[in-house]
Write a protein that holds these residues in place. Structure first.
Motif, PDB file in Angstrom:
ATOM      1  N   PHE A  11       1.796  -2.367   8.825  1.00  0.00           N
ATOM      2  CA  PHE A  11       0.692  -2.893   8.009  1.00  0.00           C
ATOM      3  C   PHE A  11       1.155  -3.099   6.566  1.00  0.00           C
ATOM      4  CE2 PHE A  11      -2.357  -1.480   4.767  1.00  0.00           C
ATOM      5  CZ  PHE A  11      -3.226  -2.576   4.779  1.00  0.00           C
ATOM      6  N   HIS A  15       0.792  -6.415   4.364  1.00  0.00           N
ATOM      7  CA  HIS A  15      -0.065  -6.348   3.177  1.00  0.00           C
ATOM      8  C   HIS A  15       0.739  -6.688   1.913  1.00  0.00           C
ATOM      9  CE1 HIS A  15      -3.373  -5.391   0.731  1.00  0.00           C
ATOM     10  NE2 HIS A  15      -3.152  -4.106   0.513  1.00  0.00           N
ATOM     11  N   ASN A  19       0.192 -10.010  -0.467  1.00  0.00           N
ATOM     12  CA  ASN A  19      -0.173  -9.786  -1.880  1.00  0.00           C
ATOM     13  C   ASN A  19       0.876 -10.333  -2.840  1.00  0.00           C
ATOM     14  OD1 ASN A  19      -2.312  -8.446  -0.876  1.00  0.00           O
ATOM     15  ND2 ASN A  19      -2.038  -6.598  -2.074  1.00  0.00           N
ATOM     16  N   PHE A  31      -2.133 -16.952  -2.120  1.00  0.00           N
ATOM     17  CA  PHE A  31      -2.578 -15.591  -1.795  1.00  0.00           C
ATOM     18  C   PHE A  31      -3.994 -15.617  -1.217  1.00  0.00           C
ATOM     19  CE2 PHE A  31      -5.255 -12.150  -3.557  1.00  0.00           C
ATOM     20  CZ  PHE A  31      -4.884 -11.144  -2.675  1.00  0.00           C
ATOM     21  N   GLU A  48      -7.742  -4.654  12.589  1.00  0.00           N
ATOM     22  CA  GLU A  48      -8.175  -3.865  11.429  1.00  0.00           C
ATOM     23  C   GLU A  48      -8.851  -2.570  11.880  1.00  0.00           C
ATOM     24  OE1 GLU A  48     -11.472  -5.305   8.906  1.00  0.00           O
ATOM     25  OE2 GLU A  48      -9.948  -5.507   7.358  1.00  0.00           O
ATOM     26  N   LEU A  51      -6.219  -0.348  12.711  1.00  0.00           N
ATOM     27  CA  LEU A  51      -5.575   0.151  11.486  1.00  0.00           C
ATOM     28  C   LEU A  51      -6.315   1.381  10.961  1.00  0.00           C
ATOM     29  CD1 LEU A  51      -3.653  -0.195   9.004  1.00  0.00           C
ATOM     30  CD2 LEU A  51      -5.441  -1.610   8.005  1.00  0.00           C
ATOM     31  N   PHE A 103      -6.045   7.613  -3.658  1.00  0.00           N
ATOM     32  CA  PHE A 103      -5.764   6.242  -4.106  1.00  0.00           C
ATOM     33  C   PHE A 103      -6.451   5.232  -3.183  1.00  0.00           C
ATOM     34  CE2 PHE A 103      -3.087   2.676  -2.707  1.00  0.00           C
ATOM     35  CZ  PHE A 103      -3.195   1.850  -3.817  1.00  0.00           C
ATOM     36  N   HIS A 107      -9.044   2.338  -3.911  1.00  0.00           N
ATOM     37  CA  HIS A 107      -8.560   0.988  -3.625  1.00  0.00           C
ATOM     38  C   HIS A 107      -9.509   0.207  -2.699  1.00  0.00           C
ATOM     39  CE1 HIS A 107      -5.975  -2.267  -2.762  1.00  0.00           C
ATOM     40  NE2 HIS A 107      -5.685  -1.891  -1.549  1.00  0.00           N
ATOM     41  N   SER A 115     -15.392  -7.159  -0.163  1.00  0.00           N
ATOM     42  CA  SER A 115     -15.034  -8.352   0.598  1.00  0.00           C
ATOM     43  C   SER A 115     -15.647  -8.325   2.003  1.00  0.00           C
ATOM     44  CB  SER A 115     -13.511  -8.496   0.629  1.00  0.00           C
ATOM     45  OG  SER A 115     -13.026  -8.655   1.905  1.00  0.00           O
ATOM     46  N   ARG A 116     -15.847  -7.118   2.565  1.00  0.00           N
ATOM     47  CA  ARG A 116     -16.402  -7.029   3.925  1.00  0.00           C
ATOM     48  C   ARG A 116     -17.912  -6.751   3.937  1.00  0.00           C
ATOM     49  NH1 ARG A 116     -11.944  -8.477   4.406  1.00  0.00           N
ATOM     50  NH2 ARG A 116     -10.313  -7.709   5.774  1.00  0.00           N
ATOM     51  N   LEU A 142     -10.083 -13.426  -4.036  1.00  0.00           N
ATOM     52  CA  LEU A 142      -9.602 -12.051  -4.213  1.00  0.00           C
ATOM     53  C   LEU A 142      -8.638 -11.950  -5.392  1.00  0.00           C
ATOM     54  CD1 LEU A 142      -9.231 -10.941  -0.515  1.00  0.00           C
ATOM     55  CD2 LEU A 142     -10.519  -9.726  -2.255  1.00  0.00           C
ATOM     56  N   PHE A 150      -7.825  -5.235 -12.754  1.00  0.00           N
ATOM     57  CA  PHE A 150      -6.664  -4.738 -13.508  1.00  0.00           C
ATOM     58  C   PHE A 150      -6.629  -5.167 -14.983  1.00  0.00           C
ATOM     59  CE2 PHE A 150      -4.793  -5.020  -9.072  1.00  0.00           C
ATOM     60  CZ  PHE A 150      -4.943  -3.678  -8.818  1.00  0.00           C
ATOM     61  N   TYR A 160      -3.115   3.141  -9.860  1.00  0.00           N
ATOM     62  CA  TYR A 160      -2.455   2.369  -8.799  1.00  0.00           C
ATOM     63  C   TYR A 160      -0.951   2.653  -8.770  1.00  0.00           C
ATOM     64  CZ  TYR A 160      -6.201  -0.425  -6.844  1.00  0.00           C
ATOM     65  OH  TYR A 160      -7.322  -0.817  -6.147  1.00  0.00           O
ATOM     66  N   LEU A 167       3.184   7.037  -2.490  1.00  0.00           N
ATOM     67  CA  LEU A 167       3.483   6.376  -1.219  1.00  0.00           C
ATOM     68  C   LEU A 167       5.000   6.306  -1.000  1.00  0.00           C
ATOM     69  CD1 LEU A 167       2.426   4.630   1.215  1.00  0.00           C
ATOM     70  CD2 LEU A 167       2.792   2.653  -0.247  1.00  0.00           C
ATOM     71  N   PRO A 212      -0.406  -4.710 -10.106  1.00  0.00           N
ATOM     72  CA  PRO A 212      -1.324  -4.379 -11.213  1.00  0.00           C
ATOM     73  C   PRO A 212      -0.660  -4.506 -12.575  1.00  0.00           C
ATOM     74  CG  PRO A 212      -0.827  -2.419  -9.881  1.00  0.00           C
ATOM     75  CD  PRO A 212      -0.258  -3.584  -9.162  1.00  0.00           C
TER      76      PRO A 212
HETATM   77  C1  HEM Z   1      -0.878  -1.763  -5.521  1.00  0.00           C
HETATM   78  C2  HEM Z   1      -1.146  -2.958  -5.192  1.00  0.00           C
HETATM   79  C3  HEM Z   1      -2.186  -3.358  -4.180  1.00  0.00           C
HETATM   80  C4  HEM Z   1      -3.050  -4.398  -4.330  1.00  0.00           C
HETATM   81  C5  HEM Z   1      -3.154  -5.319  -5.551  1.00  0.00           C
HETATM   82  C6  HEM Z   1      -3.856  -4.482  -3.122  1.00  0.00           C
HETATM   83  C7  HEM Z   1      -4.842  -5.419  -2.883  1.00  0.00           C
HETATM   84  C8  HEM Z   1      -5.676  -5.449  -1.781  1.00  0.00           C
HETATM   85  C9  HEM Z   1      -6.688  -6.424  -1.528  1.00  0.00           C
HETATM   86  C10 HEM Z   1      -6.971  -7.647  -2.417  1.00  0.00           C
HETATM   87  C11 HEM Z   1      -7.316  -6.095  -0.349  1.00  0.00           C
HETATM   88  C12 HEM Z   1      -8.473  -6.842   0.335  1.00  0.00           C
HETATM   89  C13 HEM Z   1      -7.993  -7.779   1.389  1.00  0.00           C
HETATM   90  C14 HEM Z   1      -9.112  -8.428   2.126  1.00  0.00           C
HETATM   91  O1  HEM Z   1     -10.268  -8.124   1.918  1.00  0.00           O
HETATM   92  O2  HEM Z   1      -8.786  -9.255   2.964  1.00  0.00           O
HETATM   93  C15 HEM Z   1      -6.704  -4.892   0.130  1.00  0.00           C
HETATM   94  C16 HEM Z   1      -7.054  -4.241   1.306  1.00  0.00           C
HETATM   95  C17 HEM Z   1      -6.461  -3.085   1.755  1.00  0.00           C
HETATM   96  N1  HEM Z   1      -5.414  -2.410   1.187  1.00  0.00           N
HETATM   97 FE1  HEM Z   1      -4.445  -2.926  -0.510  1.00  0.00          FE
HETATM   98  N2  HEM Z   1      -3.473  -3.470  -2.250  1.00  0.00           N
HETATM   99  C18 HEM Z   1      -2.455  -2.756  -2.856  1.00  0.00           C
HETATM  100  C19 HEM Z   1      -1.790  -1.657  -2.324  1.00  0.00           C
HETATM  101  C20 HEM Z   1      -2.128  -1.005  -1.153  1.00  0.00           C
HETATM  102  C21 HEM Z   1      -1.445   0.156  -0.619  1.00  0.00           C
HETATM  103  C22 HEM Z   1      -0.229   0.807  -1.263  1.00  0.00           C
HETATM  104  C23 HEM Z   1      -2.089   0.497   0.534  1.00  0.00           C
HETATM  105  C24 HEM Z   1      -1.788   1.598   1.510  1.00  0.00           C
HETATM  106  C25 HEM Z   1      -1.242   2.733   1.214  1.00  0.00           C
HETATM  107  C26 HEM Z   1      -3.180  -0.432   0.727  1.00  0.00           C
HETATM  108  C27 HEM Z   1      -4.087  -0.393   1.758  1.00  0.00           C
HETATM  109  C28 HEM Z   1      -5.104  -1.309   1.955  1.00  0.00           C
HETATM  110  C29 HEM Z   1      -6.013  -1.258   3.101  1.00  0.00           C
HETATM  111  C30 HEM Z   1      -6.022  -0.197   4.203  1.00  0.00           C
HETATM  112  C31 HEM Z   1      -6.859  -2.381   2.965  1.00  0.00           C
HETATM  113  C32 HEM Z   1      -7.999  -2.805   3.896  1.00  0.00           C
HETATM  114  C33 HEM Z   1      -7.427  -3.344   5.147  1.00  0.00           C
HETATM  115  C34 HEM Z   1      -7.730  -4.764   5.418  1.00  0.00           C
HETATM  116  O3  HEM Z   1      -7.911  -5.600   4.519  1.00  0.00           O
HETATM  117  O4  HEM Z   1      -7.741  -5.043   6.596  1.00  0.00           O
HETATM  118  N3  HEM Z   1      -3.173  -1.330  -0.324  1.00  0.00           N
HETATM  119  N4  HEM Z   1      -5.708  -4.516  -0.745  1.00  0.00           N
END
Ligand code: HEM
Length: 221
Positions: A11, A15, A19, A31, A48, A51, A103, A107, A115-116, A142, A150, A160, A167, A212
């Motif tokens: 994942f 991700h 991003n 993006f 998801e 996940l 975190f 987050h 978003s959901r 997004l 940020f 962050y 991590l 960020p």
């Molecule tokens: C540090 C920079 C990061 C940014 C800018 C970021 C940004 C985002 C964004 C914009 C979403 C929404 C996506 C959507 O709605 O489709 C999201 C979802 C998510 N992020 Fe991050 N993310 C970051 C780091 C991480 C890290 C390090 C993890 C895990 C350790 C993580 C776990 C998740 C999870 C579990 C979701 C929801 C799952 C999904 O969209 O299906 N993110 N993130």
């Protein structure tokens, strides 16, 4: 733990790659398009659920393992020179995992819930939509949300960076440990897995941390 860990690692690759498209400097167009695809594709939405189940299972497994370890030696060693045969981060997986969980809660509140479930249960809605240049359909902006979270928000940027730093340490032990759990202990392949694990644990958190920081410093537009 190894299996759910590897699933979560997969994942992270997806991700982080999606991003990282903010660095194309195209106002977040690419993006937004791919983030929308991930958010609207039925198969990915089903994944998801997997996940989140994987994440919860991974946490429960970690808790059980810690309890089992404590139970196996209820009376602590009188003298325990742990640093002589293990690294501090391998002994601090619970602490690092807890920091990542804190975190993650912050987050998900920032990006995933609006978003959901935006608008439901009083959760703020993602107002901004933009037209995808690929499909000409409206998609959630997004990228604008990232800027909102940020820009001018040093404390959030620091949270962050610390989150992805935890991590990195967690992965440093977890990546290699997952392969060991599957019994992969090979003269030739184990050193390769170790190097890939170290590279992954440095590069992925670094790219995440840059997001960020770059938005805060105005390096991407
Ligand atoms: C540090 C920079 C990061 C940014 C800018 C970021 C940004 C985002 C964004 C914009 C979403 C929404 C996506 C959507 O709605 O489709 C999201 C979802 C998510 N992020 Fe991050 N993310 C970051 C780091 C991480 C890290 C390090 C993890 C895990 C350790 C993580 C776990 C998740 C999870 C579990 C979701 C929801 C799952 C999904 O969209 O299906 N993110 N993130």
């Amino acid at each position: 733990m190894g299996l759910t860990g590897l699933f979560l690692i997969t994942f992270l690759i997806v991700h982080c790659s999606i991003n990282a498209m903010i660095f194309f400097n195209d106002g977040g167009e690419t993006f937004n398009h791919w983030a929308h695809f991930m958010g609207s594709n039925l198969i990915i939405r089903i994944m998801e659920i997997g996940l989140f189940l994987g994440l919860i299972l991974h946490i429960i497994q970690g808790l059980v393992l810690t309890l089992q370890n404590n139970k196996a030696r209820p009376i602590k060693y009188a003298k325990n020179n742990a640093s002589s045969n293990s690294k501090w981060y391998s002994r601090s997986m619970g602490l690092l995992g807890t920091l990542i969980l804190i975190f993650l809660i912050i987050h998900l509140y920032h990006f995933w819930t609006p978003s959901r479930f935006g608008g439901m249960w009083g959760i703020h809605e993602l107002q901004e939509t933009t037209l995808s240049t690929y499909t000409n359909q409206p998609v959630h902006d997004l990228y604008a949300e990232m800027q909102k979270v940020f820009e001018g928000n040093l404390l959030i940027v620091i949270i962050y960076v610390l989150g992805v730093f935890s991590l990195g340490w967690h992965l440093l032990h977890g990546f290699q440990s997952a392969f060991q759990t599957f019994g992969i202990n090979h003269k030739r392949y184990t050193p390769i897995i170790k190097v890939v694990g170290i590279a992954f644990s440095i590069i992925v958190p670094l790219v995440f941390a840059l997001m960020p920081v770059a938005i805060y410093c105005g390096w991407v537009s």
